[in-house]
Design a protein around this motif. Structure first.
Motif, PDB file in Angstrom:
ATOM      1  N   GLU A  40      13.797  -3.311 -13.322  1.00 28.22           N
ATOM      2  CA  GLU A  40      12.917  -2.509 -12.474  1.00 28.22           C
ATOM      3  C   GLU A  40      13.562  -1.153 -12.219  1.00 28.22           C
ATOM      4  OE1 GLU A  40      12.106  -2.305  -7.698  1.00 28.22           O
ATOM      5  OE2 GLU A  40      12.203  -4.281  -8.614  1.00 28.22           O
ATOM      6  N   VAL A  41      12.806  -0.089 -12.469  1.00 25.26           N
ATOM      7  CA  VAL A  41      13.250   1.267 -12.145  1.00 25.26           C
ATOM      8  C   VAL A  41      12.450   1.746 -10.936  1.00 25.26           C
ATOM      9  CG1 VAL A  41      13.461   3.662 -12.933  1.00 25.26           C
ATOM     10  CG2 VAL A  41      13.831   1.777 -14.556  1.00 25.26           C
ATOM     11  N   PRO A  42      13.057   1.849  -9.758  1.00 29.84           N
ATOM     12  CA  PRO A  42      12.335   2.344  -8.592  1.00 29.84           C
ATOM     13  C   PRO A  42      11.864   3.780  -8.820  1.00 29.84           C
ATOM     14  CG  PRO A  42      14.311   1.174  -7.908  1.00 29.84           C
ATOM     15  CD  PRO A  42      14.411   1.371  -9.394  1.00 29.84           C
ATOM     16  N   LEU A  43      10.672   4.072  -8.340  1.00 31.42           N
ATOM     17  CA  LEU A  43      10.090   5.379  -8.609  1.00 31.42           C
ATOM     18  C   LEU A  43      10.711   6.502  -7.789  1.00 31.42           C
ATOM     19  CD1 LEU A  43       6.309   4.618  -9.192  1.00 31.42           C
ATOM     20  CD2 LEU A  43       8.202   4.767 -10.826  1.00 31.42           C
ATOM     21  N   VAL A  70       6.473   1.256  -5.914  1.00 35.35           N
ATOM     22  CA  VAL A  70       5.148   1.769  -6.284  1.00 35.35           C
ATOM     23  C   VAL A  70       4.261   1.767  -5.037  1.00 35.35           C
ATOM     24  CG1 VAL A  70       3.104   1.369  -7.700  1.00 35.35           C
ATOM     25  CG2 VAL A  70       5.383   0.916  -8.636  1.00 35.35           C
ATOM     26  N   THR A  71       3.632   2.901  -4.756  1.00 32.15           N
ATOM     27  CA  THR A  71       2.825   3.014  -3.540  1.00 32.15           C
ATOM     28  C   THR A  71       1.434   3.565  -3.764  1.00 32.15           C
ATOM     29  OG1 THR A  71       3.736   5.211  -3.053  1.00 32.15           O
ATOM     30  CG2 THR A  71       4.892   3.307  -2.089  1.00 32.15           C
ATOM     31  N   THR A  72       1.094   3.995  -4.991  1.00 38.53           N
ATOM     32  CA  THR A  72      -0.231   4.568  -5.236  1.00 38.53           C
ATOM     33  C   THR A  72      -0.788   4.085  -6.568  1.00 38.53           C
ATOM     34  OG1 THR A  72       0.522   6.528  -6.466  1.00 38.53           O
ATOM     35  CG2 THR A  72       0.495   6.683  -4.041  1.00 38.53           C
ATOM     36  N   GLU A  73      -2.095   4.171  -6.710  1.00 36.82           N
ATOM     37  CA  GLU A  73      -2.726   3.806  -7.973  1.00 36.82           C
ATOM     38  C   GLU A  73      -2.366   4.800  -9.071  1.00 36.82           C
ATOM     39  OE1 GLU A  73      -6.816   2.662  -7.885  1.00 36.82           O
ATOM     40  OE2 GLU A  73      -6.645   1.708  -5.921  1.00 36.82           O
ATOM     41  N   GLU A  74      -2.122   6.057  -8.709  1.00 34.27           N
ATOM     42  CA  GLU A  74      -1.692   7.039  -9.700  1.00 34.27           C
ATOM     43  C   GLU A  74      -0.347   6.649 -10.303  1.00 34.27           C
ATOM     44  OE1 GLU A  74      -2.801   7.745  -6.657  1.00 34.27           O
ATOM     45  OE2 GLU A  74      -4.708   8.703  -7.144  1.00 34.27           O
ATOM     46  N   GLU A  75       0.530   6.103  -9.474  1.00 36.32           N
ATOM     47  CA  GLU A  75       1.822   5.655  -9.990  1.00 36.32           C
ATOM     48  C   GLU A  75       1.657   4.460 -10.914  1.00 36.32           C
ATOM     49  OE1 GLU A  75       4.610   7.169  -6.265  1.00 36.32           O
ATOM     50  OE2 GLU A  75       3.904   5.101  -6.331  1.00 36.32           O
ATOM     51  N   HIS A  91       5.782  -2.880  -0.043  1.00 37.45           N
ATOM     52  CA  HIS A  91       4.916  -3.205   1.089  1.00 37.45           C
ATOM     53  C   HIS A  91       3.732  -4.047   0.622  1.00 37.45           C
ATOM     54  CE1 HIS A  91       2.893  -0.044  -0.990  1.00 37.45           C
ATOM     55  NE2 HIS A  91       1.945   0.100  -0.091  1.00 37.45           N
ATOM     56  N   ALA A  92       2.982  -4.540   1.591  1.00 36.98           N
ATOM     57  CA  ALA A  92       1.847  -5.423   1.309  1.00 36.98           C
ATOM     58  C   ALA A  92       0.555  -4.625   1.225  1.00 36.98           C
ATOM     59  CB  ALA A  92       1.741  -6.489   2.405  1.00 36.98           C
ATOM     60  N   ASP A  93       0.094  -4.360   0.007  1.00 35.72           N
ATOM     61  CA  ASP A  93      -1.149  -3.623  -0.212  1.00 35.72           C
ATOM     62  C   ASP A  93      -1.962  -4.345  -1.281  1.00 35.72           C
ATOM     63  OD1 ASP A  93      -3.212  -1.893  -0.763  1.00 35.72           O
ATOM     64  OD2 ASP A  93      -1.969  -0.091  -0.697  1.00 35.72           O
ATOM     65  N   PRO A  94      -2.921  -5.181  -0.871  1.00 40.29           N
ATOM     66  CA  PRO A  94      -3.717  -5.915  -1.856  1.00 40.29           C
ATOM     67  C   PRO A  94      -4.434  -5.008  -2.848  1.00 40.29           C
ATOM     68  CG  PRO A  94      -3.999  -6.883   0.324  1.00 40.29           C
ATOM     69  CD  PRO A  94      -3.239  -5.608   0.512  1.00 40.29           C
ATOM     70  N   ALA A  95      -4.799  -3.798  -2.431  1.00 43.27           N
ATOM     71  CA  ALA A  95      -5.498  -2.885  -3.338  1.00 43.27           C
ATOM     72  C   ALA A  95      -4.620  -2.521  -4.534  1.00 43.27           C
ATOM     73  CB  ALA A  95      -5.927  -1.626  -2.593  1.00 43.27           C
ATOM     74  N   VAL A  97      -2.288  -4.454  -5.790  1.00 40.66           N
ATOM     75  CA  VAL A  97      -2.242  -5.654  -6.624  1.00 40.66           C
ATOM     76  C   VAL A  97      -3.469  -5.703  -7.531  1.00 40.66           C
ATOM     77  CG1 VAL A  97      -2.284  -8.175  -6.624  1.00 40.66           C
ATOM     78  CG2 VAL A  97      -0.859  -6.952  -4.969  1.00 40.66           C
ATOM     79  N   LEU A  98      -4.625  -5.468  -6.962  1.00 35.47           N
ATOM     80  CA  LEU A  98      -5.859  -5.468  -7.746  1.00 35.47           C
ATOM     81  C   LEU A  98      -5.814  -4.408  -8.841  1.00 35.47           C
ATOM     82  CD1 LEU A  98      -8.410  -5.903  -4.826  1.00 35.47           C
ATOM     83  CD2 LEU A  98      -7.962  -7.580  -6.635  1.00 35.47           C
ATOM     84  N   ALA A  99      -5.323  -3.211  -8.496  1.00 31.05           N
ATOM     85  CA  ALA A  99      -5.256  -2.128  -9.471  1.00 31.05           C
ATOM     86  C   ALA A  99      -4.278  -2.447 -10.589  1.00 31.05           C
ATOM     87  CB  ALA A  99      -4.856  -0.828  -8.776  1.00 31.05           C
ATOM     88  N   ALA A 100      -3.145  -3.033 -10.231  1.00 26.07           N
ATOM     89  CA  ALA A 100      -2.150  -3.386 -11.244  1.00 26.07           C
ATOM     90  C   ALA A 100      -2.676  -4.459 -12.183  1.00 26.07           C
ATOM     91  CB  ALA A 100      -0.866  -3.851 -10.567  1.00 26.07           C
ATOM     92  N   ARG A 101      -3.287  -5.481 -11.618  1.00 25.87           N
ATOM     93  CA  ARG A 101      -3.824  -6.560 -12.451  1.00 25.87           C
ATOM     94  C   ARG A 101      -4.931  -6.054 -13.363  1.00 25.87           C
ATOM     95  NH1 ARG A 101      -2.571 -11.845 -11.319  1.00 25.87           N
ATOM     96  NH2 ARG A 101      -3.602 -12.081 -13.314  1.00 25.87           N
ATOM     97  N   ALA A 102      -5.743  -5.120 -12.858  1.00 24.96           N
ATOM     98  CA  ALA A 102      -6.826  -4.566 -13.672  1.00 24.96           C
ATOM     99  C   ALA A 102      -6.287  -3.816 -14.890  1.00 24.96           C
ATOM    100  CB  ALA A 102      -7.693  -3.629 -12.828  1.00 24.96           C
ATOM    101  N   ARG A 103      -5.072  -3.306 -14.777  1.00 25.56           N
ATOM    102  CA  ARG A 103      -4.450  -2.572 -15.884  1.00 25.56           C
ATOM    103  C   ARG A 103      -3.509  -3.461 -16.698  1.00 25.56           C
ATOM    104  NH1 ARG A 103      -4.423   2.936 -16.336  1.00 25.56           N
ATOM    105  NH2 ARG A 103      -5.671   4.093 -14.832  1.00 25.56           N
TER     106      ARG A 103
END
Length: 206
Positions: A40-43, A70-75, A91-95, A97-103
């Protein structure tokens, strides 16, 4: 794509916070030589997407390479462009998770409470990063696993070292994110390899 086979091979996630692109391949090779194949490379590292790109190009066929902090969908989009396959959040951001899985990325979001854990699993998280683990304890992992869905993978991050990992492993943690006990900016590949060897022994994968 799942995180489980990678953790089965070796349950240590190498967190290379602060690594520079010109160091990435040598450190990555040292980690793989010691059996650590999740990187893992922290951003918030220097030019992180370039480090991810170099690691993915060199080792993507035999290692799981991705991004942390990772904190944004752009990232998330940047991780995909760089060839990464893993997203880790602080942090806990379900959105996210959804964006990552979609990609098509493996999603390992951060959490600290049962409410956050259930929400993230509901969004499709592959595993859960208990962070900062210094605010919890191995007994917390044991209690969480009693109520979370069977097979939930919890990975404590924060304060993980060859000395602390055995207690977390005994409590049921599926993996361990290791940062400064493995790599600090400027460390040589040889130093990283020696620490990786000690960590592998600590988790019983010597």
């Amino acid at each position: 794509m799942s995180l489980a086979p990678w953790l089965d091979a070796c349950p240590i996630v190498a967190i290379l916070r602060g690594i520079r692109p010109e160091e990435a391949e040598a450190v990555g090779a040292a980690l793989l030589a010691e059996g650590l194949n999740v990187i893992e490379v922290p951003l918030n590292s220097p030019r992180p997407f370039e480090s991810i790109r170099r690691l993915a190009a060199a080792f993507g066929d035999r290692a799981l390479i991705g991004a942390g902090t990772v904190t944004t969908e752009e990232e998330i989009a940047g991780v995909v462009r760089a060839g990464g396959r893993l997203m880790v959040t602080p942090h806990a951001d379900p959105a996210l998770v959804l964006a990552a899985r979609a990609r098509g990325l493996i999603a390992c979001p951060g959490f600290l409470s049962p409410a956050e854990a259930f929400a993230l699993l509901g969004a499709g998280a592959d595993a859960l990063k208990l962070f900062p683990a210094e605010m919890a304890s191995p007994s917390v992992v044991r209690a969480l696993l009693a109520v979370l869905p069977k097979g939930t993978a919890i990975l404590p991050v924060g304060g993980m070292s060859a000395q602390t990992i055995p207690a977390w492993k005994a409590a049921g943690a599926a993996g361990f994110g290791v940062g400064s006990a493995l790599y600090r900016p400027g460390d040589s590949a040889e130093a990283v390899a020696a620490r990786a060897r000690a960590l592998r022994e600590a988790v019983g994968f010597a």
